[in-house]
Design a protein around this motif. Structure first.
Motif, PDB file in Angstrom:
ATOM      1  N   LYS A   1       0.857  -1.314  -0.055  1.00 28.92           N
ATOM      2  CA  LYS A   1       0.007  -0.097   0.256  1.00 28.92           C
ATOM      3  C   LYS A   1       0.789   1.244  -0.070  1.00 28.92           C
ATOM      4  O   LYS A   1       1.856   1.370   0.626  1.00 28.92           O
ATOM      5  N   ILE A   2       0.525   2.181  -0.893  1.00 23.73           N
ATOM      6  CA  ILE A   2       1.177   3.474  -0.875  1.00 23.73           C
ATOM      7  C   ILE A   2      -0.066   4.571  -0.289  1.00 23.73           C
ATOM      8  O   ILE A   2      -1.064   4.610  -0.902  1.00 23.73           O
ATOM      9  N   ALA A   3       0.274   4.912   0.950  1.00 23.82           N
ATOM     10  CA  ALA A   3      -0.737   6.013   1.383  1.00 23.82           C
ATOM     11  C   ALA A   3      -0.702   7.262   0.705  1.00 23.82           C
ATOM     12  O   ALA A   3       0.254   7.886   0.362  1.00 23.82           O
ATOM     13  N   LEU A   4      -1.845   7.848   0.254  1.00 26.05           N
ATOM     14  CA  LEU A   4      -2.117   9.067  -0.518  1.00 26.05           C
ATOM     15  C   LEU A   4      -2.427  10.037   0.376  1.00 26.05           C
ATOM     16  O   LEU A   4      -3.506  10.525   0.360  1.00 26.05           O
ATOM     17  N   ASN A   5      -1.695  10.492   1.228  1.00 27.76           N
ATOM     18  CA  ASN A   5      -1.816  11.329   2.454  1.00 27.76           C
ATOM     19  C   ASN A   5      -1.672  12.785   1.914  1.00 27.76           C
ATOM     20  O   ASN A   5      -1.235  13.161   0.812  1.00 27.76           O
ATOM     21  N   ASP A   6      -2.320  13.611   2.687  1.00 29.40           N
ATOM     22  CA  ASP A   6      -2.587  14.925   2.422  1.00 29.40           C
ATOM     23  C   ASP A   6      -3.152  15.375   1.218  1.00 29.40           C
ATOM     24  O   ASP A   6      -3.710  14.547   0.436  1.00 29.40           O
ATOM     25  N   THR A   7      -3.498  16.400   1.121  1.00 35.69           N
ATOM     26  CA  THR A   7      -4.502  17.081   0.262  1.00 35.69           C
ATOM     27  C   THR A   7      -3.742  17.612  -1.022  1.00 35.69           C
ATOM     28  O   THR A   7      -2.709  18.289  -0.855  1.00 35.69           O
ATOM     29  N   ARG A   8      -4.233  17.105  -2.327  1.00 42.50           N
ATOM     30  CA  ARG A   8      -3.626  17.705  -3.594  1.00 42.50           C
ATOM     31  C   ARG A   8      -4.579  18.442  -4.308  1.00 42.50           C
ATOM     32  O   ARG A   8      -5.804  17.891  -4.347  1.00 42.50           O
ATOM     33  N   ARG A   9      -4.440  19.452  -4.954  1.00 39.41           N
ATOM     34  CA  ARG A   9      -5.294  20.131  -5.632  1.00 39.41           C
ATOM     35  C   ARG A   9      -4.603  20.519  -7.153  1.00 39.41           C
ATOM     36  O   ARG A   9      -3.609  21.065  -6.962  1.00 39.41           O
TER      37      ARG A   9
ATOM     38  N   SER B   1      -7.818  12.617   1.826  1.00 42.65           N
ATOM     39  CA  SER B   1      -7.567  11.445   2.373  1.00 42.65           C
ATOM     40  C   SER B   1      -8.148  11.623   3.952  1.00 42.65           C
ATOM     41  O   SER B   1      -7.556  11.671   5.002  1.00 42.65           O
ATOM     42  N   PRO B   2      -9.444  11.479   3.969  1.00 44.12           N
ATOM     43  CA  PRO B   2     -10.204  11.747   5.329  1.00 44.12           C
ATOM     44  C   PRO B   2      -9.774  10.473   6.392  1.00 44.12           C
ATOM     45  O   PRO B   2      -9.571   9.400   5.872  1.00 44.12           O
ATOM     46  N   ALA B   3      -9.679  10.878   7.675  1.00 46.93           N
ATOM     47  CA  ALA B   3      -9.260   9.893   8.528  1.00 46.93           C
ATOM     48  C   ALA B   3     -10.131   8.730   8.510  1.00 46.93           C
ATOM     49  O   ALA B   3      -9.895   7.697   8.798  1.00 46.93           O
ATOM     50  N   SER B   4     -11.525   8.923   8.456  1.00 44.69           N
ATOM     51  CA  SER B   4     -12.520   7.653   8.298  1.00 44.69           C
ATOM     52  C   SER B   4     -12.380   7.042   7.221  1.00 44.69           C
ATOM     53  O   SER B   4     -12.959   5.837   7.090  1.00 44.69           O
ATOM     54  N   ASP B   5     -11.734   7.535   5.980  1.00 41.64           N
ATOM     55  CA  ASP B   5     -11.618   6.841   4.705  1.00 41.64           C
ATOM     56  C   ASP B   5     -10.367   7.055   3.909  1.00 41.64           C
ATOM     57  O   ASP B   5     -10.421   7.751   3.142  1.00 41.64           O
ATOM     58  N   PRO B   6      -9.369   6.488   4.517  1.00 43.55           N
ATOM     59  CA  PRO B   6      -7.972   7.083   3.949  1.00 43.55           C
ATOM     60  C   PRO B   6      -7.832   6.672   2.336  1.00 43.55           C
ATOM     61  O   PRO B   6      -8.278   5.691   2.217  1.00 43.55           O
ATOM     62  N   SER B   7      -7.105   7.432   1.897  1.00 40.39           N
ATOM     63  CA  SER B   7      -6.806   7.136   0.431  1.00 40.39           C
ATOM     64  C   SER B   7      -5.619   6.312   0.033  1.00 40.39           C
ATOM     65  O   SER B   7      -4.639   6.606   1.013  1.00 40.39           O
ATOM     66  N   TYR B   8      -5.502   5.265  -0.792  1.00 34.79           N
ATOM     67  CA  TYR B   8      -4.254   4.693  -0.948  1.00 34.79           C
ATOM     68  C   TYR B   8      -4.298   3.927  -2.372  1.00 34.79           C
ATOM     69  O   TYR B   8      -5.431   4.167  -3.035  1.00 34.79           O
ATOM     70  N   VAL B   9      -3.053   3.492  -2.558  1.00 34.32           N
ATOM     71  CA  VAL B   9      -2.996   2.518  -3.854  1.00 34.32           C
ATOM     72  C   VAL B   9      -2.418   1.189  -3.601  1.00 34.32           C
ATOM     73  O   VAL B   9      -1.423   1.358  -2.522  1.00 34.32           O
ATOM     74  N   SER B  10      -2.988   0.285  -3.874  1.00 30.93           N
ATOM     75  CA  SER B  10      -2.712  -1.092  -3.346  1.00 30.93           C
ATOM     76  C   SER B  10      -2.019  -1.627  -4.579  1.00 30.93           C
ATOM     77  O   SER B  10      -2.601  -1.908  -5.638  1.00 30.93           O
ATOM     78  N   VAL B  11      -0.635  -2.062  -4.511  1.00 33.25           N
ATOM     79  CA  VAL B  11       0.058  -2.501  -5.552  1.00 33.25           C
ATOM     80  C   VAL B  11       0.093  -4.164  -5.477  1.00 33.25           C
ATOM     81  O   VAL B  11       0.771  -4.372  -4.423  1.00 33.25           O
ATOM     82  N   PRO B  12      -0.179  -5.072  -6.318  1.00 31.95           N
ATOM     83  CA  PRO B  12      -0.175  -6.391  -6.015  1.00 31.95           C
ATOM     84  C   PRO B  12       1.384  -6.873  -6.430  1.00 31.95           C
ATOM     85  O   PRO B  12       1.953  -6.431  -7.361  1.00 31.95           O
ATOM     86  N   VAL B  13       1.952  -7.789  -5.473  1.00 32.71           N
ATOM     87  CA  VAL B  13       3.195  -8.032  -5.798  1.00 32.71           C
ATOM     88  C   VAL B  13       3.622  -9.796  -5.676  1.00 32.71           C
ATOM     89  O   VAL B  13       2.760 -10.164  -4.981  1.00 32.71           O
ATOM     90  N   ARG B  14       4.606  -9.942  -6.466  1.00 42.19           N
ATOM     91  CA  ARG B  14       4.902 -11.573  -6.129  1.00 42.19           C
ATOM     92  C   ARG B  14       6.268 -11.599  -5.226  1.00 42.19           C
ATOM     93  O   ARG B  14       6.909 -11.296  -5.607  1.00 42.19           O
ATOM     94  N   GLU B  15       5.798 -12.155  -4.014  1.00 47.38           N
ATOM     95  CA  GLU B  15       7.101 -12.161  -2.984  1.00 47.38           C
ATOM     96  C   GLU B  15       7.813 -13.439  -3.537  1.00 47.38           C
ATOM     97  O   GLU B  15       7.394 -14.388  -4.359  1.00 47.38           O
TER      98      GLU B  15
END
Length: 533
Positions: A362-370, A519-533
């Protein structure tokens, strides 16, 4: 915002020129005459197989131009398995001749026919509609009546348009026992209208090539007009038109008929992205196989059409050999999901599409971008065919300097540097909260592999469009980026970029509009990247 007439003409002109170059190389002349007289059956011998050029009556008596390739020495005393190959969009009936001769040498009767509305076949382009499906059954009828074909061993296949028609036909004709659908589609709407966003260059290619080499039906012309001009009042009609032409719509019938289905596609397919094929594959119940390779639309199997060695066509023959001839070649015991890495060119086998990733980063999409819209930030998905072919042959995907992307036009987030290689495998998913200053808008999300100097190599991307939203009110967006297999080297990081303009797509951002990603605290924004370990 809709594209200008100049933009549309330029896009159509570009893809039409590409199609013209392809058809010139085939040496087969096009015709604009819908009433071309049927030519007498002719034949030639290659020394090992017999090739005949014939006319076949399709649905409603429409003449379909076809080739019949039979094994050497076929005299009617023996029955052979048969493979029917509808042509790709805009390509002439000699498209599969090299592969047809190889199959005939291996003991198949092969019939390849020009889809209605194209070249010298009669009728109008129906875009895999009911008449095209009926044509496939008429061709099978003719084949059983006029060749030494075994009625119990019938297969269908093809590239692109031929793949789609073959899958659709398998839902309506129980005689079809095996299908090889290469660079095709399971869901037409999810292909060229994914994320509710018109794929501009893809639609221009289809429209331009159809007009150049065939006779589009009035219905197709109307659909393309509404699609390219963003006539949302006709959106429901466009979606219904596409669903009627989607194999996924008839999944229950396909599963009930039980044909063995092999699907092949490219990671960078500009017309039919891999996601929709993977989704379709997972819902098939009978014998099935899924193969993904680097490249763009039809480039993974393209060299095979020239008669050159080609992995896709090799596996296609193995598929038919097993499910039509009963050859014990092991294709039924291999891992049914076969992926070729964009980074290494190595093959990987998996027992299902769901099993491809073993973890998610997961990559957190923190902070606000406009961002301001209607500004090309420099991040983009490239150009149809060219970009993915450069990636296929030179491993050079579209690139962007991530530090230099203007933050006023592009929202950017980056991961930490990875200590170990990250093998991205499968479908990356984005979740965020968007607030627009207008009721409509478009965003394009990109995932980049970023090296030490900040140069980003495109891993994946996808567009999204919204309509009817209350301005300045936040709403959630969930987006699947196009599936891929890419290795991020140790010491690199991943960057997520969202902007509002890409030459591949039609955007719907009014002048002066802004998009905010939070990225509201109640519903954080993110990108989920699938990987093969």
């Amino acid at each position: 915002m809709t594209p200008s007439r100049t933009t549309l003409r330029a896009a159509i002109g570009t893809v039409s020129a590409a199609v013209l170059a392809t058809t010139v190389l085939t040496g087969a002349p096009a015709t604009a005459d819908a009433t071309t007289a049927a030519t007498p059956t002719s034949a030639m011998s290659t020394g090992t197989t017999s090739v005949k050029f014939v006319d076949i009556k399709g649905d409603g008596g429409t003449t379909l131009k076809a080739n019949v390739v039979t094994p050497a020495g076929a005299d009617g005393t023996r029955r052979y398995p048969v493979i029917v190959l509808p042509t790709s969009w805009a390509l002439p009936q000699v498209e599969y001749l090299a592969q047809a001769e190889k199959l005939a040498n291996a003991g198949y009767v092969v019939v390849e026919y020009n889809s209605r509305g194209f070249w010298q076949s009669g009728g109008r382009i129906e875009t895999a509609g009911p008449k095209d499906i009926a044509d496939a059954s008429k061709v099978i009828d003719w084949t059983l009546a006029h060749t030494p074909a075994d009625p119990q061993k019938i297969g269908m296949g093809g590239v692109s348009y031929g793949a789609g028609i073959s899958l659709l036909a398998s839902a309506f004709d129980k005689r079809i026992k095996a299908v090889a659908a290469l660079s095709g589609w399971g869901d037409l709407i999810d292909s060229i209208y994914s994320g509710r966003t018109q794929h501009l260059q893809a639609a221009a290619l289809l429209g331009g090539a159809g007009a150049l080499t065939g006779r589009p039906s009035a219905e197709l012309q109307e659909i393309l007009k509404n699609f390219l001009t963003s006539n949302l009042s006709k959106e429901k009609e466009m979606i219904a038109w596409g669903k009627k032409r989607s194999p996924a719509t008839y999944l229950d019938r396909i599963n009930a008929n039980g044909a063995a289905i092999m699907l092949g596609n490219a990671w960078g397919d500009s017309l039919f992205p891999p996601n929709q094929y993977a989704d379709f594959y997972e819902k098939l119940k009978g014998p099935k196989r899924l193969e993904f390779r680097p490249g763009d639309h039809a480039t993974a199997e393209g060299t095979g059409l020239l008669g050159l060695p080609n992995d896709t066509w090799t596996n296609t023959k193995r598929w038919f050999d097993h499910y039509l001839k009963g050859v014990d070649n092991g294709v039924d015991r291999e891992s049914p999901v076969l992926l070729k890495s964009r980074s290494t060119g190595a093959y990987e086998g998996y027992k299902s599409w769901r099993d491809v990733p073993s973890a998610h980063r997961k990559i957190a999409l923190n902070d606000t971008r406009r961002i301001r819209t209607n500004i090309d930030s420099g991040a983009n998905g490239g150009l149809i065919f060219l970009s993915s072919m450069l990636d296929q042959f030179l491993r050079m995907p579209p690139m962007a300097s991530i530090p230099l992307l203007p933050r006023s036009a592009a929202a950017v987030w980056q991961s930490e540097r990875y200590a170990t290689q990250q093998r991205v495998r499968g479908t990356t998913r984005l979740h965020t909260t968007v607030t627009g200053t207008a009721e409509s808008g478009t965003g394009i999300a990109y995932l980049y592999d970023v090296g030490p100097l900040g140069l980003g190599r495109l891993v994946s991307h996808a567009p999204f469009t919204f309509h009817g939203k209350t301005p300045n009110q936040p709403f959630g967006v969930d987006l699947e980026l196009f599936s891929t297999a890419y290795d991020v080297p140790a010491g690199h990081r991943l960057a997520v970029v969202v902007d509002s303009v890409d030459p591949l797509y039609i955007e719907h951002n009014p002048d002066g509009a802004r998009l905010t990603f939070s990225s509201p605290a109640s519903d954080p924004s993110y990108v989920s990247v699938p990987v093969r370990e």
